[in-house]
Design a protein around this motif. Structure first.
Motif, PDB file in Angstrom:
ATOM      1  N   UNK A  27       0.843  -1.206   0.000  1.00  0.00           N
ATOM      2  CA  UNK A  27       0.000   0.000   0.000  1.00  0.00           C
ATOM      3  C   UNK A  27       0.871   1.246   0.000  1.00  0.00           C
ATOM      4  N   UNK A  28       1.949   1.219   0.792  1.00  0.00           N
ATOM      5  CA  UNK A  28       2.857   2.369   0.818  1.00  0.00           C
ATOM      6  C   UNK A  28       3.523   2.559  -0.538  1.00  0.00           C
ATOM      7  N   UNK A  29       3.825   1.486  -1.221  1.00  0.00           N
ATOM      8  CA  UNK A  29       4.445   1.592  -2.534  1.00  0.00           C
ATOM      9  C   UNK A  29       3.463   2.158  -3.561  1.00  0.00           C
ATOM     10  N   UNK A  30       2.198   1.740  -3.469  1.00  0.00           N
ATOM     11  CA  UNK A  30       1.188   2.278  -4.388  1.00  0.00           C
ATOM     12  C   UNK A  30       0.968   3.773  -4.172  1.00  0.00           C
ATOM     13  N   UNK A  31       1.064   4.213  -2.943  1.00  0.00           N
ATOM     14  CA  UNK A  31       0.848   5.630  -2.627  1.00  0.00           C
ATOM     15  C   UNK A  31       2.145   6.426  -2.667  1.00  0.00           C
ATOM     16  N   UNK A  32       3.197   5.794  -3.140  1.00  0.00           N
ATOM     17  CA  UNK A  32       4.502   6.413  -3.329  1.00  0.00           C
ATOM     18  C   UNK A  32       5.089   6.976  -2.041  1.00  0.00           C
ATOM     19  N   UNK A  33       4.972   6.208  -0.969  1.00  0.00           N
ATOM     20  CA  UNK A  33       5.624   6.548   0.293  1.00  0.00           C
ATOM     21  C   UNK A  33       6.849   5.646   0.377  1.00  0.00           C
ATOM     22  N   UNK A  34       7.919   6.108  -0.204  1.00  0.00           N
ATOM     23  CA  UNK A  34       9.103   5.284  -0.386  1.00  0.00           C
ATOM     24  C   UNK A  34       9.745   4.811   0.904  1.00  0.00           C
ATOM     25  N   UNK A  36       8.385   4.254   3.804  1.00  0.00           N
ATOM     26  CA  UNK A  36       7.598   3.252   4.512  1.00  0.00           C
ATOM     27  C   UNK A  36       7.674   1.892   3.810  1.00  0.00           C
ATOM     28  N   UNK A  37       7.669   1.899   2.480  1.00  0.00           N
ATOM     29  CA  UNK A  37       7.785   0.631   1.772  1.00  0.00           C
ATOM     30  C   UNK A  37       9.161   0.008   1.986  1.00  0.00           C
ATOM     31  N   UNK A  38      10.182   0.838   2.110  1.00  0.00           N
ATOM     32  CA  UNK A  38      11.521   0.322   2.388  1.00  0.00           C
ATOM     33  C   UNK A  38      11.623  -0.224   3.801  1.00  0.00           C
ATOM     34  N   UNK A  39      11.020   0.465   4.757  1.00  0.00           N
ATOM     35  CA  UNK A  39      11.073   0.034   6.152  1.00  0.00           C
ATOM     36  C   UNK A  39      10.309  -1.271   6.352  1.00  0.00           C
ATOM     37  N   UNK A  40       9.280  -1.517   5.579  1.00  0.00           N
ATOM     38  CA  UNK A  40       8.475  -2.737   5.730  1.00  0.00           C
ATOM     39  C   UNK A  40       9.213  -3.991   5.274  1.00  0.00           C
ATOM     40  N   UNK A  41      10.295  -3.829   4.544  1.00  0.00           N
ATOM     41  CA  UNK A  41      11.063  -4.986   4.087  1.00  0.00           C
ATOM     42  C   UNK A  41      11.714  -5.702   5.266  1.00  0.00           C
ATOM     43  N   UNK A  42      12.200  -4.957   6.240  1.00  0.00           N
ATOM     44  CA  UNK A  42      12.947  -5.558   7.351  1.00  0.00           C
ATOM     45  C   UNK A  42      12.077  -6.429   8.259  1.00  0.00           C
TER      46      UNK A  42
END
Length: 80
Positions: A27-34, A36-42
Motif C-alpha cells: 500500500x505504501x508503494x502504491x501511494x509512493x511513500x518510499x 515506509x515501503x523500504x522500512x516494511x522490508x525488514x
C-alpha cells in the motif's frame, strides 16, 4: 525444549506478521511513500526467517533429521 505446538503457534504468528508487513509495504508503494515501503522490508524478512525456522522445529520431530543424516557415519578412510 518447548512442545511442538508452541513452535507451530510462533510460526503462524510470524506468517501473519509477514503478510501484514507485505500488505502495508504494498500500500505504501502504491501511494509512493518510499520510506515506509523500504522500512516494511525488514520486519517482513525477519518474520519470514523466524517463521521458517519455527516451522521446521514444529514439523520435524526432535532430532529425527540428524539421526537420519548420520545413520551411517562417514567412512574413516576419507575416500582414499
Amino acid at each position: 525444549m518447548r512442545p511442538r505446538w508452541v513452535y507451530g503457534l510462533i510460526s503462524a504468528v510470524c506468517t501473519v506478521l509477514f503478510v501484514a508487513s507485505a500488505v502495508v509495504g504494498g500500500i505504501a508503494d502504491e501511494r509512493r511513500i518510499g520510506w515506509l515501503s523500504t522500512v516494511c522490508v525488514y520486519p517482513a524478512g525477519f518474520s519470514l526467517g523466524i517463521g521458517l525456522i519455527m516451522f521446521g522445529r514444529a514439523a520435524l520431530p526432535d532430532g529425527w533429521l540428524r539421526r537420519q543424516m548420520f545413520r551411517f557415519p562417514p567412512s574413516a578412510d576419507h575416500g582414499e
